[in-house]
Design a protein around this motif. Sequence first.
Motif, PDB file in Angstrom:
ATOM      1  N   GLU A 190       0.819  -1.212   0.000  1.00 10.75           N
ATOM      2  CA  GLU A 190       0.000   0.000   0.000  1.00 10.75           C
ATOM      3  C   GLU A 190       0.849   1.258   0.000  1.00 10.75           C
ATOM      4  OE1 GLU A 190      -3.014   0.250   3.080  1.00 10.75           O
ATOM      5  OE2 GLU A 190      -2.899  -1.917   3.320  1.00 10.75           O
ATOM      6  N   ILE A 191       0.386   2.275  -0.736  1.00 15.63           N
ATOM      7  CA  ILE A 191       0.967   3.603  -0.578  1.00 15.63           C
ATOM      8  C   ILE A 191       0.524   4.086   0.798  1.00 15.63           C
ATOM      9  CG2 ILE A 191       0.898   6.002  -1.336  1.00 15.63           C
ATOM     10  CD1 ILE A 191       0.515   4.971  -4.205  1.00 15.63           C
ATOM     11  N   ARG A 192       1.486   4.471   1.629  1.00 15.53           N
ATOM     12  CA  ARG A 192       1.158   4.890   3.000  1.00 15.53           C
ATOM     13  C   ARG A 192       1.261   6.394   3.200  1.00 15.53           C
ATOM     14  NH1 ARG A 192       0.927   1.043   6.901  1.00 15.53           N
ATOM     15  NH2 ARG A 192      -0.234   2.740   7.837  1.00 15.53           N
ATOM     16  N   GLN A 193       1.987   7.073   2.276  1.00 11.48           N
ATOM     17  CA  GLN A 193       2.201   8.508   2.464  1.00 11.48           C
ATOM     18  C   GLN A 193       2.299   9.197   1.111  1.00 11.48           C
ATOM     19  OE1 GLN A 193       6.171  10.274   3.201  1.00 11.48           O
ATOM     20  NE2 GLN A 193       5.406  10.525   5.286  1.00 11.48           N
TER      21      GLN A 193
ATOM     22  N   ALA B 115       5.223   7.184  -0.606  1.00 12.23           N
ATOM     23  CA  ALA B 115       6.068   6.397   0.293  1.00 12.23           C
ATOM     24  C   ALA B 115       5.393   5.086   0.658  1.00 12.23           C
ATOM     25  CB  ALA B 115       6.380   7.181   1.568  1.00 12.23           C
ATOM     26  N   TYR B 116       6.224   4.078   0.733  1.00 14.00           N
ATOM     27  CA  TYR B 116       5.827   2.756   1.206  1.00 14.00           C
ATOM     28  C   TYR B 116       6.581   2.511   2.503  1.00 14.00           C
ATOM     29  CZ  TYR B 116       4.101   2.328  -3.533  1.00 14.00           C
ATOM     30  OH  TYR B 116       3.434   2.532  -4.711  1.00 14.00           O
ATOM     31  N   TRP B 117       5.902   1.963   3.493  1.00 16.84           N
ATOM     32  CA  TRP B 117       6.493   1.756   4.805  1.00 16.84           C
ATOM     33  C   TRP B 117       6.859   0.298   4.991  1.00 16.84           C
ATOM     34  CZ3 TRP B 117       2.419   4.747   8.175  1.00 16.84           C
ATOM     35  CH2 TRP B 117       2.476   6.113   7.856  1.00 16.84           C
ATOM     36  N   THR B 118       7.939   0.085   5.738  1.00 15.73           N
ATOM     37  CA  THR B 118       8.381  -1.282   5.980  1.00 15.73           C
ATOM     38  C   THR B 118       8.982  -1.418   7.370  1.00 15.73           C
ATOM     39  OG1 THR B 118       9.795  -3.083   5.191  1.00 15.73           O
ATOM     40  CG2 THR B 118      10.668  -0.853   4.959  1.00 15.73           C
TER      41      THR B 118
ATOM     42  N   SER C 248      10.390   3.733   3.392  1.00 14.98           N
ATOM     43  CA  SER C 248      10.570   4.323   4.714  1.00 14.98           C
ATOM     44  C   SER C 248      10.452   3.258   5.795  1.00 14.98           C
ATOM     45  CB  SER C 248       9.513   5.409   4.936  1.00 14.98           C
ATOM     46  OG  SER C 248       9.715   6.083   6.153  1.00 14.98           O
ATOM     47  N   GLU C 249      11.479   3.176   6.615  1.00 16.30           N
ATOM     48  CA  GLU C 249      11.507   2.218   7.721  1.00 16.30           C
ATOM     49  C   GLU C 249      10.690   2.757   8.890  1.00 16.30           C
ATOM     50  OE1 GLU C 249      14.912  -0.357   9.970  1.00 16.30           O
ATOM     51  OE2 GLU C 249      15.352   1.767   9.652  1.00 16.30           O
ATOM     52  N   VAL C 250       9.793   1.926   9.412  1.00 14.34           N
ATOM     53  CA  VAL C 250       8.940   2.342  10.520  1.00 14.34           C
ATOM     54  C   VAL C 250       9.020   1.351  11.684  1.00 14.34           C
ATOM     55  CG1 VAL C 250       7.363   3.697   9.094  1.00 14.34           C
ATOM     56  CG2 VAL C 250       6.904   1.269   9.464  1.00 14.34           C
ATOM     57  N   ALA C 251      10.200   0.775  11.879  1.00 17.63           N
ATOM     58  CA  ALA C 251      10.371  -0.236  12.928  1.00 17.63           C
ATOM     59  C   ALA C 251      10.665   0.372  14.293  1.00 17.63           C
ATOM     60  CB  ALA C 251      11.495  -1.208  12.536  1.00 17.63           C
ATOM     61  N   GLY C 252      11.043   1.643  14.343  1.00 19.19           N
ATOM     62  CA  GLY C 252      11.428   2.258  15.611  1.00 19.19           C
ATOM     63  C   GLY C 252      10.501   3.391  16.007  1.00 19.19           C
ATOM     64  N   PRO C 253      11.067   4.429  16.654  1.00 17.91           N
ATOM     65  CA  PRO C 253      10.269   5.554  17.138  1.00 17.91           C
ATOM     66  C   PRO C 253       9.478   6.271  16.038  1.00 17.91           C
ATOM     67  CG  PRO C 253      12.455   5.608  18.112  1.00 17.91           C
ATOM     68  CD  PRO C 253      12.473   4.526  17.086  1.00 17.91           C
ATOM     69  N   LYS C 254      10.020   6.320  14.815  1.00 14.92           N
ATOM     70  CA  LYS C 254       9.285   6.967  13.724  1.00 14.92           C
ATOM     71  C   LYS C 254       7.960   6.242  13.481  1.00 14.92           C
ATOM     72  CE  LYS C 254      10.552   6.797   9.291  1.00 14.92           C
ATOM     73  NZ  LYS C 254      11.350   6.999   8.073  1.00 14.92           N
TER      74      LYS C 254
END
Length: 179
Positions: free
Chosen positions: A7-10, A96-99, A144-150
């Motif tokens: 999915e496009i997330r952003q 953006a795509y998130w992972t 875009s990596e979304v594994a942490g605080p982001k």
Amino acid sequence: MSRFFGEIRQLGYVVKDIEAAMEYWSTTLGVGPWYYNPRVPIENYQYKGQEYEPHNSVALANSGPLQVELIQTRNDVPSMYRDFQQAGNTGLQHVAYWTQRYDDDLERLLAQGFKPVMSGEVGKNGRFIYFDTEYHPGTVIELSEVAGPKGKLFDLIRNASEQWDGSDPVRPFPDLATL
């Protein structure tokens, strides 16, 4: 849904005046609240293999599951945002795509022939990379990596949008170290 990315997330919009853009999106379009950072702390930033220190202001809000990002460049550091503006464009610059599996997804995309142009990191496990995919304005792809605080920040922003009543339309970014 993209067969390559999911999915496009952003949607990322490059704007000339971020304060005016937040006002328009919140007042006219009813999207908000906006989480605003006048100077995003980007580490390990590279553009075409060279290191720079960008000064970008960013505001984030959600409309349903889709996040909208407003970006204003504040210095003349080389970037895909600057290139976009110098070509006479404003508005949608990237999707953006998130992972949470950044290394695996990056390796897969590089093997498929995607060419990196711009990269950096915002917070721990908050890496991002933009690829040379601009067929026409608005088609640059960001992973875009979304594994942490982001990722936690993105959850906070989405949750805040769900019951937003129009009050307090611009809010400061929380400290990523506390998320």
